[in-house]
Design a protein around this motif. Structure first.
Motif, PDB file in Angstrom:
ATOM      1  N   SER A   1       0.857  -1.172   0.000  1.00  0.00           N
ATOM      2  CA  SER A   1       0.000   0.000   0.000  1.00  0.00           C
ATOM      3  C   SER A   1       0.905   1.239   0.000  1.00  0.00           C
ATOM      4  CB  SER A   1      -0.919  -0.010   1.239  1.00  0.00           C
ATOM      5  OG  SER A   1      -0.154   0.054   2.417  1.00  0.00           O
TER       6      SER A   1
ATOM      7  N   ARG B   1      -0.738   2.034  -2.662  1.00  0.00           N
ATOM      8  CA  ARG B   1      -1.220   1.612  -3.967  1.00  0.00           C
ATOM      9  C   ARG B   1      -0.322   0.494  -4.452  1.00  0.00           C
ATOM     10  NH1 ARG B   1      -0.256   3.705  -9.637  1.00  0.00           N
ATOM     11  NH2 ARG B   1      -1.836   2.609 -10.849  1.00  0.00           N
TER      12      ARG B   1
ATOM     13  N   THR C   1      -5.275   0.050  -1.883  1.00  0.00           N
ATOM     14  CA  THR C   1      -5.140  -1.392  -1.757  1.00  0.00           C
ATOM     15  C   THR C   1      -4.269  -1.759  -0.554  1.00  0.00           C
ATOM     16  OG1 THR C   1      -3.239  -1.352  -3.235  1.00  0.00           O
ATOM     17  CG2 THR C   1      -5.385  -1.804  -4.236  1.00  0.00           C
TER      18      THR C   1
ATOM     19  N   ALA D   1      -6.374   0.820  -8.403  1.00  0.00           N
ATOM     20  CA  ALA D   1      -6.624   2.125  -7.785  1.00  0.00           C
ATOM     21  C   ALA D   1      -5.889   2.218  -6.463  1.00  0.00           C
ATOM     22  CB  ALA D   1      -8.121   2.311  -7.571  1.00  0.00           C
ATOM     23  N   ALA D   2      -5.749   3.433  -5.959  1.00  0.00           N
ATOM     24  CA  ALA D   2      -5.160   3.643  -4.642  1.00  0.00           C
ATOM     25  C   ALA D   2      -6.064   3.033  -3.577  1.00  0.00           C
ATOM     26  CB  ALA D   2      -4.966   5.133  -4.390  1.00  0.00           C
TER      27      ALA D   2
END
Length: 339
Positions: free
Chosen positions: A302, A304, A330, A327-328
């Motif tokens: 993370s 992303r 995660t 997408a951001a």
């Protein structure tokens, strides 16, 4: 799993920040030359579960999904649904990784081995009806471990099961120990790796993966303070082969793409990775990186999911950045290839 911790061990943090800055300028110890093209990983969701997922296993006929903290293993056909309960282990906060037995060198065919947060290694039989504690790693608990686990498929560690202690996501606790476990459950200490952060995942490098072929590769994740892929050889010597601004987690050797069997029971060839935050399991077609068979793919957890190919080059390793459509937001965990 990403955790925010205190910002002590400032020196270690600065080392990672400097290394990450250097990595952003090019490949680690890479020879100059023509830049590699940037393949694109186009992910799609194969299943949305109600569970937060830490591990994924393909048995050859079904997927197994491991639920964070509940320590429940769920099974599903290649399409991802319907889910049914496969096995349970004692509930423990944090992550458990599970892998499929190779069915060779004394390890039973079809069995599932899981590394729980308290550093117990469970063996689950092929139908999930029976579980036993196969081995217990030495050391103090807590802190919880993040379940790093892999079978030695090359042979440099005697084809044993490797497991690493360590807690990811922050500067402390730092590092951990890698152990080798034989078919009888006997535990042997291989060596220690340094932090900051701890190992989220462990895989075996492909046989011809440059100077670390057949070594254990650990994704050592210090969260927002950066991270590294660290190689450990059978004598316990370690060497960082790549560094990143954000902590790495998913890692997988890239296999040679095989011809499809056309079987309805077969999963689509691809890179599968699960998301601890959303409960999604994503798949990107294996053909996207087929030209890099024999190399290694690694990604960040993370904020992303970003991915790179690690490729031997000269005396070091190139870090080839990939494009992807994630997408951001995660929180990526284990990655596997299904061929």
């Amino acid at each position: 799993m990403r955790r925010l911790r205190g910002t002590s061990a400032l020196t270690a943090a600065l080392v990672f920040m400097l290394a990450a800055a250097l990595a952003s300028c090019g490949s680690t110890a890479a020879a100059p030359g023509r830049a590699d093209p940037r393949p694109t990983l186009t992910f799609h969701v194969i299943v949305k579960t109600t569970q937060k997922l830490d591990s994924i296993v393909w048995t050859g006929r079904q997927f197994l999904y491991v639920q964070n903290t509940a320590n429940t293993v769920w099974a599903a056909p290649p399409a991802g649904r319907p889910l049914h309960k496969f096995a349970t282990m004692p509930r423990l906060v944090e992550e458990t990784r599970c892998i499929l037995s190779p069915g060779s060198h004394g390890f039973p065919s079809g069995a599932i081995f899981c590394h729980s947060p308290d550093n117990k290694i469970y063996e689950i039989n092929p139908d999930g009806a029976k579980k036993t504690v196969f081995a217990s790693l030495p050391g103090r608990y807590p802190p919880a471990a993040d379940g790093a686990l892999a079978f030695d498929s090359v042979g440099r560690f005697g084809y044993r099961l490797l497991a690493a202690t360590g807690r990811s996501g922050g500067l402390k606790p730092a590092g951990g120990v890698v152990y080798a476990i034989d078919r009888l459950g006997h535990v042997h200490r291989v060596g220690k790796y340094a932090g900051p952060g701890g190992a989220d995942e462990l895989v075996i490098a492909p046989r011809r993966f440059g100077s670390v072929g057949g070594d254990a590769l650990l994704t050592v994740d210090a969260g927002p303070h950066g991270g590294a892929v660290v190689a450990l050889d059978p004598s316990g010597r370690t060497r960082p082969i790549a560094t990143f601004r954000d902590g790495p987690d998913p890692i997988a050797p890239i296999p040679k793409l095989q011809s499809s069997t056309g079987s309805a029971r077969a999963a689509s060839p691809g890179l599968y990775v699960n998301d601890d935050k959303t409960g999604y399991t994503y798949m990107a077609p294996a053909a996207s990186v087929a030209s890099y068979a024999g190399d290694v793919i690694v990604g960040t957890e993370s904020p992303r999911g970003l991915f790179w190919i690690l490729k031997p080059r000269g005396k070091g390793f190139a870090e080839i950045p990939l494009r992807d459509n994630l997408a951001a937001g995660t929180s990526l965990e284990q990655a596997i290839f299904v061929t």
